[in-house]
Structure formats: C-alpha cells, structure tokens
Design a protein around this motif. Structure first.
Motif, PDB file in Angstrom:
ATOM      1  N   UNK A  84      31.218 -18.390  54.484  1.00  0.00           N
ATOM      2  CA  UNK A  84      29.216 -17.900  53.890  1.00  0.00           C
ATOM      3  C   UNK A  84      29.265 -17.682  55.736  1.00  0.00           C
ATOM      4  N   UNK A  85      27.583 -17.127  55.623  1.00  0.00           N
ATOM      5  CA  UNK A  85      27.053 -16.748  56.659  1.00  0.00           C
ATOM      6  C   UNK A  85      27.900 -15.327  57.342  1.00  0.00           C
ATOM      7  N   UNK A  86      26.775 -14.870  58.413  1.00  0.00           N
ATOM      8  CA  UNK A  86      27.254 -12.943  58.769  1.00  0.00           C
ATOM      9  C   UNK A  86      28.288 -13.393  59.898  1.00  0.00           C
ATOM     10  N   UNK A  87      29.300 -12.537  59.930  1.00  0.00           N
ATOM     11  CA  UNK A  87      30.385 -12.216  60.454  1.00  0.00           C
ATOM     12  C   UNK A  87      30.188 -12.373  62.097  1.00  0.00           C
ATOM     13  N   UNK A  88      31.003 -13.076  62.703  1.00  0.00           N
ATOM     14  CA  UNK A  88      31.098 -13.692  64.359  1.00  0.00           C
ATOM     15  C   UNK A  88      30.863 -11.725  64.637  1.00  0.00           C
ATOM     16  N   UNK A  89      29.441 -11.971  65.847  1.00  0.00           N
ATOM     17  CA  UNK A  89      29.120 -10.474  66.125  1.00  0.00           C
ATOM     18  C   UNK A  89      30.092 -10.444  67.716  1.00  0.00           C
ATOM     19  N   UNK A  90      30.990  -8.899  68.120  1.00  0.00           N
ATOM     20  CA  UNK A  90      31.821  -8.898  69.016  1.00  0.00           C
ATOM     21  C   UNK A  90      30.280  -8.046  69.794  1.00  0.00           C
ATOM     22  N   UNK A  91      30.779  -8.070  71.100  1.00  0.00           N
ATOM     23  CA  UNK A  91      29.639  -8.033  71.732  1.00  0.00           C
ATOM     24  C   UNK A  91      29.769  -7.301  72.736  1.00  0.00           C
ATOM     25  N   UNK A  92      28.728  -5.970  73.135  1.00  0.00           N
ATOM     26  CA  UNK A  92      28.797  -4.486  74.221  1.00  0.00           C
ATOM     27  C   UNK A  92      27.715  -4.545  74.768  1.00  0.00           C
ATOM     28  N   UNK A  93      28.231  -3.815  76.197  1.00  0.00           N
ATOM     29  CA  UNK A  93      26.874  -3.467  76.674  1.00  0.00           C
ATOM     30  C   UNK A  93      25.689  -4.824  77.569  1.00  0.00           C
ATOM     31  N   UNK A  94      24.640  -4.717  77.485  1.00  0.00           N
ATOM     32  CA  UNK A  94      24.031  -5.357  78.278  1.00  0.00           C
ATOM     33  C   UNK A  94      23.813  -6.583  77.584  1.00  0.00           C
ATOM     34  N   UNK A  95      24.402  -6.743  75.871  1.00  0.00           N
ATOM     35  CA  UNK A  95      24.706  -7.997  75.070  1.00  0.00           C
ATOM     36  C   UNK A  95      25.814  -8.304  75.748  1.00  0.00           C
ATOM     37  N   UNK A  96      26.441  -7.948  76.269  1.00  0.00           N
ATOM     38  CA  UNK A  96      27.883  -8.583  76.323  1.00  0.00           C
ATOM     39  C   UNK A  96      27.817  -9.098  77.695  1.00  0.00           C
ATOM     40  N   UNK A  97      26.845  -8.315  78.821  1.00  0.00           N
ATOM     41  CA  UNK A  97      26.172  -8.992  80.895  1.00  0.00           C
ATOM     42  C   UNK A  97      25.861 -10.031  79.968  1.00  0.00           C
ATOM     43  N   UNK A  98      24.981  -9.760  79.457  1.00  0.00           N
ATOM     44  CA  UNK A  98      23.563 -11.035  79.671  1.00  0.00           C
ATOM     45  C   UNK A  98      24.116 -12.410  78.337  1.00  0.00           C
ATOM     46  N   UNK A  99      25.291 -12.597  78.152  1.00  0.00           N
ATOM     47  CA  UNK A  99      26.018 -13.529  77.297  1.00  0.00           C
ATOM     48  C   UNK A  99      26.999 -14.168  78.401  1.00  0.00           C
ATOM     49  N   UNK A 100      27.833 -12.953  79.421  1.00  0.00           N
ATOM     50  CA  UNK A 100      28.659 -13.435  80.145  1.00  0.00           C
ATOM     51  C   UNK A 100      28.359 -14.228  81.522  1.00  0.00           C
ATOM     52  N   UNK A 101      27.045 -13.337  82.025  1.00  0.00           N
ATOM     53  CA  UNK A 101      26.358 -13.840  82.616  1.00  0.00           C
ATOM     54  C   UNK A 101      25.907 -15.748  82.302  1.00  0.00           C
ATOM     55  N   UNK A 102      25.476 -16.148  81.009  1.00  0.00           N
ATOM     56  CA  UNK A 102      25.477 -17.381  80.546  1.00  0.00           C
ATOM     57  C   UNK A 102      26.039 -18.733  80.222  1.00  0.00           C
ATOM     58  N   UNK A 103      27.893 -17.633  80.691  1.00  0.00           N
ATOM     59  CA  UNK A 103      28.303 -18.387  80.311  1.00  0.00           C
ATOM     60  C   UNK A 103      28.818 -18.398  81.990  1.00  0.00           C
TER      61      UNK A 103
END
Length: 188
Positions: A108-127
């Motif tokens: 069920x639900x959407x496939x987990x997203x693989x992050x790239x670019x600025x989306x990954x950078x923002x996610x990593x910075x949040x981490x």
C-alpha cells in the motif's frame, strides 16, 4: 563476560545496549504488525510508544553501574550516544520503518522516494539538526555521569567521547553544507 572485537569487554552495560537495540526494533516491528496486519491501531501505537522506556532503562542501568564504582568504559560512552540518537532520530526512524512496511509488506501507499539534488541537501541538513539534538542529549548524559561520579580517573573515557563526538558533529556539518554546494544527481 565476553569480548567484543579486540580488548573492549562486553560488560553488563554492553549487553544492555544490545538488548535495547534489539528491543527497539522488536517493538517497532510488533507495533507495525499489530497496527497493519491485526488492525489494532491503539495497541500498535502503544507498542511504538514504549520505545522511550527502553532508553530510560538503559540510562538507569548505565548510571547505576557507574555509581556503584565501575570505571567508565567505551561501552558507557556508547550507551549515552545510543540514548541521544534514539531520542533525536526515533520519530524519523518510525516514519522510515512505517513507510517501508506499508509499501513492501502491505503493498500500500507510495514507493519510498529516493532523494537527489537540493531535496537531498535539505533532508540531510535536517538530519544534521537531529544530530545536534542527539549530541545535546548524549553530551548532557555524559556530563551528568561525569558530574555524578565526580572522579576524573573513572570518567576519563567519557570526556574523550565528548571530544570525539564534537569533532564528528563538526565533520557532519561540513558534509551537510557540501550537499548544497555539490548536489547529488540521479544515476543515469
């Protein structure tokens, strides 16, 4: 007790860390199974909510061990780090496990997203922000243990952990910023 790689002895606190880690993932899996397979949402959420209890037990075990006269070892330092990381990253670990359980097990639900670019950078910075929180919690525990024991000869290892973790936090910050400068690209 037993030896763990080289000369680090896996003592009572070491076994408590192992038990805590296993217990953490058992509670997550039990919570997800109860929630999605057995459709018992409240019980599933209750099981997931028990994970901080594991951290409290580990903190008490570590404190009591040192208070009773044990000299701090690397295992005591790892316990403080474990608790900090567990508290700071717990919610995101739940979300990660929940998303994958829904997609891969429940189909069920959407496939987990693989992050790239600025989306990954923002996610990593949040981490990295979560890493700062983990550091504050873990360092607070380490300082508390050092203060509680009040014997530098018995807590030298804990002071060393603080220095190394501070360095690691700084290096992680450099990695976080580097992803904004050199964003990752999708393969192919």
């Amino acid at each position: 007790m037993g030896k763990l790689r080289g000369s680090v002895e896996l003592n009572f606190v070491g076994w408590m860390i192992v038990i805590s880690e296993v217990g953490f993932w058992v509670l997550i899996l039990a919570g997800l199974l109860t929630r999605y397979i057995f459709k018992l949402n409240r019980l599933g959420l209750f099981l997931l909510a028990l994970t901080p209890v594991i951290d409290a037990i580990l903190l008490i075990a570590t404190s009591v061990d040192l208070y009773r006269g044990a000299t701090a070892t690397q295992v005591h330092g790892v316990a403080a780090i474990y608790i900090g990381v567990s508290v700071a990253f717990g919610k995101s670990m739940f979300a990660w496990a929940d998303e994958r359980f829904q997609y891969y097990v429940m189909k069920q639900g959407p496939k987990p997203v693989k992050r790239y670019g600025m989306d990954y950078a923002k996610h990593y910075f949040k981490s990295w922000g979560q890493h700062v929180l983990a550091y504050l919690i873990g360092a607070g525990i380490l300082f508390g243990l050092i203060y509680l024991i009040n014997d530098p000869s018995r807590t030298e290892v804990l002071s060393g952990f603080l220095k190394i973790w501070t360095l690691v936090l700084g290096i992680d910050f450099i990695f976080a910023v580097s992803h904004f400068i050199w964003p990752t690209k999708a393969k192919g």
